[in-house]
Design a protein around this motif. Structure first.
Motif, PDB file in Angstrom:
ATOM      1  N   GLY A   1     -26.846 -14.568  -4.954  1.00  0.00           N
ATOM      2  CA  GLY A   1     -27.001 -16.202  -4.341  1.00  0.00           C
ATOM      3  C   GLY A   1     -26.229 -16.712  -3.984  1.00  0.00           C
ATOM      4  N   GLY A   2     -24.818 -16.235  -3.213  1.00  0.00           N
ATOM      5  CA  GLY A   2     -23.859 -16.535  -2.414  1.00  0.00           C
ATOM      6  C   GLY A   2     -23.606 -15.971  -1.921  1.00  0.00           C
ATOM      7  N   ASP A   3     -22.783 -16.928  -0.919  1.00  0.00           N
ATOM      8  CA  ASP A   3     -22.191 -16.266   0.633  1.00  0.00           C
ATOM      9  C   ASP A   3     -21.821 -15.087   0.540  1.00  0.00           C
ATOM     10  N   ILE A   4     -21.863 -13.859   0.419  1.00  0.00           N
ATOM     11  CA  ILE A   4     -20.979 -12.732   0.447  1.00  0.00           C
ATOM     12  C   ILE A   4     -20.277 -12.986   1.914  1.00  0.00           C
ATOM     13  N   VAL A   5     -18.951 -12.349   1.560  1.00  0.00           N
ATOM     14  CA  VAL A   5     -17.558 -12.194   2.578  1.00  0.00           C
ATOM     15  C   VAL A   5     -17.380 -10.574   2.782  1.00  0.00           C
ATOM     16  N   SER A   6     -17.544 -10.839   4.168  1.00  0.00           N
ATOM     17  CA  SER A   6     -16.999  -9.543   4.378  1.00  0.00           C
ATOM     18  C   SER A   6     -15.827  -8.737   4.429  1.00  0.00           C
ATOM     19  N   LEU A   7     -15.673  -7.202   4.377  1.00  0.00           N
ATOM     20  CA  LEU A   7     -14.893  -6.304   4.083  1.00  0.00           C
ATOM     21  C   LEU A   7     -14.248  -6.804   5.813  1.00  0.00           C
ATOM     22  N   LEU A   8     -12.263  -6.775   6.255  1.00  0.00           N
ATOM     23  CA  LEU A   8     -11.762  -7.108   6.422  1.00  0.00           C
ATOM     24  C   LEU A   8     -11.679  -6.360   8.047  1.00  0.00           C
ATOM     25  N   ARG A   9     -11.408  -4.958   7.578  1.00  0.00           N
ATOM     26  CA  ARG A   9     -11.129  -3.682   7.835  1.00  0.00           C
ATOM     27  C   ARG A   9     -11.046  -2.832   7.110  1.00  0.00           C
ATOM     28  N   LEU A  10     -11.571  -1.366   8.000  1.00  0.00           N
ATOM     29  CA  LEU A  10     -10.921   0.214   6.853  1.00  0.00           C
ATOM     30  C   LEU A  10      -9.439   0.074   7.572  1.00  0.00           C
ATOM     31  N   ALA A  11      -9.411   1.158   6.413  1.00  0.00           N
ATOM     32  CA  ALA A  11      -8.171   1.432   5.933  1.00  0.00           C
ATOM     33  C   ALA A  11      -8.184   2.509   7.273  1.00  0.00           C
ATOM     34  N   ARG A  12      -7.036   2.886   8.029  1.00  0.00           N
ATOM     35  CA  ARG A  12      -6.642   4.210   9.162  1.00  0.00           C
ATOM     36  C   ARG A  12      -6.101   5.153   8.415  1.00  0.00           C
ATOM     37  N   ALA A  13      -6.725   6.471   8.623  1.00  0.00           N
ATOM     38  CA  ALA A  13      -6.517   7.896   8.017  1.00  0.00           C
ATOM     39  C   ALA A  13      -5.159   7.535   7.452  1.00  0.00           C
ATOM     40  N   GLU A  14      -3.734   7.022   8.706  1.00  0.00           N
ATOM     41  CA  GLU A  14      -2.584   7.527   8.384  1.00  0.00           C
ATOM     42  C   GLU A  14      -2.139   6.976   7.394  1.00  0.00           C
ATOM     43  N   GLU A  15      -3.173   5.312   7.514  1.00  0.00           N
ATOM     44  CA  GLU A  15      -2.654   4.557   6.087  1.00  0.00           C
ATOM     45  C   GLU A  15      -2.553   4.905   5.014  1.00  0.00           C
ATOM     46  N   VAL A  16      -3.984   5.999   4.937  1.00  0.00           N
ATOM     47  CA  VAL A  16      -4.038   6.465   3.659  1.00  0.00           C
ATOM     48  C   VAL A  16      -2.937   7.180   3.193  1.00  0.00           C
ATOM     49  N   SER A  17      -2.616   7.858   4.411  1.00  0.00           N
ATOM     50  CA  SER A  17      -2.433  10.014   3.804  1.00  0.00           C
ATOM     51  C   SER A  17      -0.854   8.645   3.530  1.00  0.00           C
ATOM     52  N   SER A  18       0.059   8.025   4.394  1.00  0.00           N
ATOM     53  CA  SER A  18       1.272   7.950   3.917  1.00  0.00           C
ATOM     54  C   SER A  18       1.494   7.394   2.736  1.00  0.00           C
ATOM     55  N   GLU A  19       0.027   6.370   2.399  1.00  0.00           N
ATOM     56  CA  GLU A  19       0.544   5.743   0.778  1.00  0.00           C
ATOM     57  C   GLU A  19       0.329   6.816   0.356  1.00  0.00           C
ATOM     58  N   VAL A  20      -0.621   8.102   0.271  1.00  0.00           N
ATOM     59  CA  VAL A  20      -0.583   9.311  -0.706  1.00  0.00           C
ATOM     60  C   VAL A  20       0.903  10.067  -0.439  1.00  0.00           C
ATOM     61  N   HIS A  21       1.498  10.533  -0.139  1.00  0.00           N
ATOM     62  CA  HIS A  21       2.273  10.191   0.732  1.00  0.00           C
ATOM     63  C   HIS A  21       3.793   9.803  -0.003  1.00  0.00           C
ATOM     64  N   GLY A  22       3.109   8.880   0.041  1.00  0.00           N
ATOM     65  CA  GLY A  22       4.973   8.043  -0.360  1.00  0.00           C
ATOM     66  C   GLY A  22       4.752   7.256  -1.746  1.00  0.00           C
ATOM     67  N   VAL A  23       3.198   7.482  -2.202  1.00  0.00           N
ATOM     68  CA  VAL A  23       3.223   6.930  -4.108  1.00  0.00           C
ATOM     69  C   VAL A  23       4.759   7.527  -4.890  1.00  0.00           C
ATOM     70  N   ASP A  24       5.415   6.930  -5.891  1.00  0.00           N
ATOM     71  CA  ASP A  24       5.891   7.233  -6.613  1.00  0.00           C
ATOM     72  C   ASP A  24       5.101   7.488  -7.759  1.00  0.00           C
ATOM     73  N   ASP A  25       6.260   8.264  -8.704  1.00  0.00           N
ATOM     74  CA  ASP A  25       5.401   8.462  -9.850  1.00  0.00           C
ATOM     75  C   ASP A  25       5.486   7.450 -10.334  1.00  0.00           C
ATOM     76  N   ASP A  26       3.974   7.361 -10.936  1.00  0.00           N
ATOM     77  CA  ASP A  26       3.361   5.827 -11.616  1.00  0.00           C
ATOM     78  C   ASP A  26       3.726   5.127 -13.015  1.00  0.00           C
ATOM     79  N   GLU A  27       4.852   6.532 -13.737  1.00  0.00           N
ATOM     80  CA  GLU A  27       5.221   5.745 -14.827  1.00  0.00           C
ATOM     81  C   GLU A  27       6.303   5.510 -14.155  1.00  0.00           C
ATOM     82  N   ARG A  28       7.300   6.199 -13.605  1.00  0.00           N
ATOM     83  CA  ARG A  28       8.491   5.802 -13.310  1.00  0.00           C
ATOM     84  C   ARG A  28       8.492   4.052 -13.204  1.00  0.00           C
TER      85      ARG A  28
END
Length: 173
Positions: free
Chosen positions: A65-92
């Motif tokens: 019923g309201g205005d639906i806002v658009s997604l800004l942009r898709l994540a680039r593959a290198e952004e997802v890849s660098s985050e996956v490889h740069g993720v520290d151990d969550d518990e730490r």
């Protein structure tokens, strides 16, 4: 699209077929939408990463019923890849965040210190306070997803909101 606020590396929510906690956004891209797509939205506290967890149609939009806002942009593959490889151990990270807010470190992570996470107090510019607040927001939301203890979640959220209040106060000057 139904999206959930998640870090680019997160797989949480992809197998959760309920739309609980999902937000409705418009898909403005030429590419076909897909469950699991990573994107960015203006989530109210700045640009935040999301993952698509459900497809929406006209019926969903009408029900909203309201205005639906658009997604800004898709994540680039290198952004997802660098985050996956740069993720520290969550518990730490949770352990360091616990130390930063005055709680004891998690067993096995007694060597962490508060400098491994953003500050919890001090003098920061509006921009720095915004960054610190968003970082603590992500830590808090990750704690919710991981079903960490309530006292921990409350402490993390309090730090995030404190930084946002400082940012907002400084932006009013």
């Amino acid at each position: 699209m139904y999206v959930k606020f998640r870090e680019l590396s997160s797989s949480f929510g992809l197998n959760d077929h309920s739309m609980a906690g999902a937000y409705l956004y418009r898909w403005p891209f030429r590419e076909e939408p897909a469950i699991g797509a990573r994107a960015f939205v203006d989530g109210g506290y700045g640009v935040s990463p999301v993952v698509v967890v459900g497809l929406a149609g006209e019926r969903d939009a009408k029900r909203y019923g309201g205005d639906i806002v658009s997604l800004l942009r898709l994540a680039r593959a290198e952004e997802v890849s660098s985050e996956v490889h740069g993720v520290d151990d969550d518990e730490r990270e949770f352990s360091a965040a616990r130390v930063a807010v005055g709680l004891s470190p998690l067993p096995g992570f007694e060597d962490v210190d508060a400098s491994e996470v953003p500050p919890t107090a001090g003098e920061l510019s509006a921009e720095e306070a915004d960054r610190a607040g968003r970082a603590w927001w992500r830590i808090w939301k990750a704690a919710e997803v991981a079903e960490r203890p309530t006292d921990e979640q409350k402490a993390f959220s309090a730090v995030a909101f404190r930084w946002f209040a400082i940012r907002d106060r400084q932006n009013k000057k």
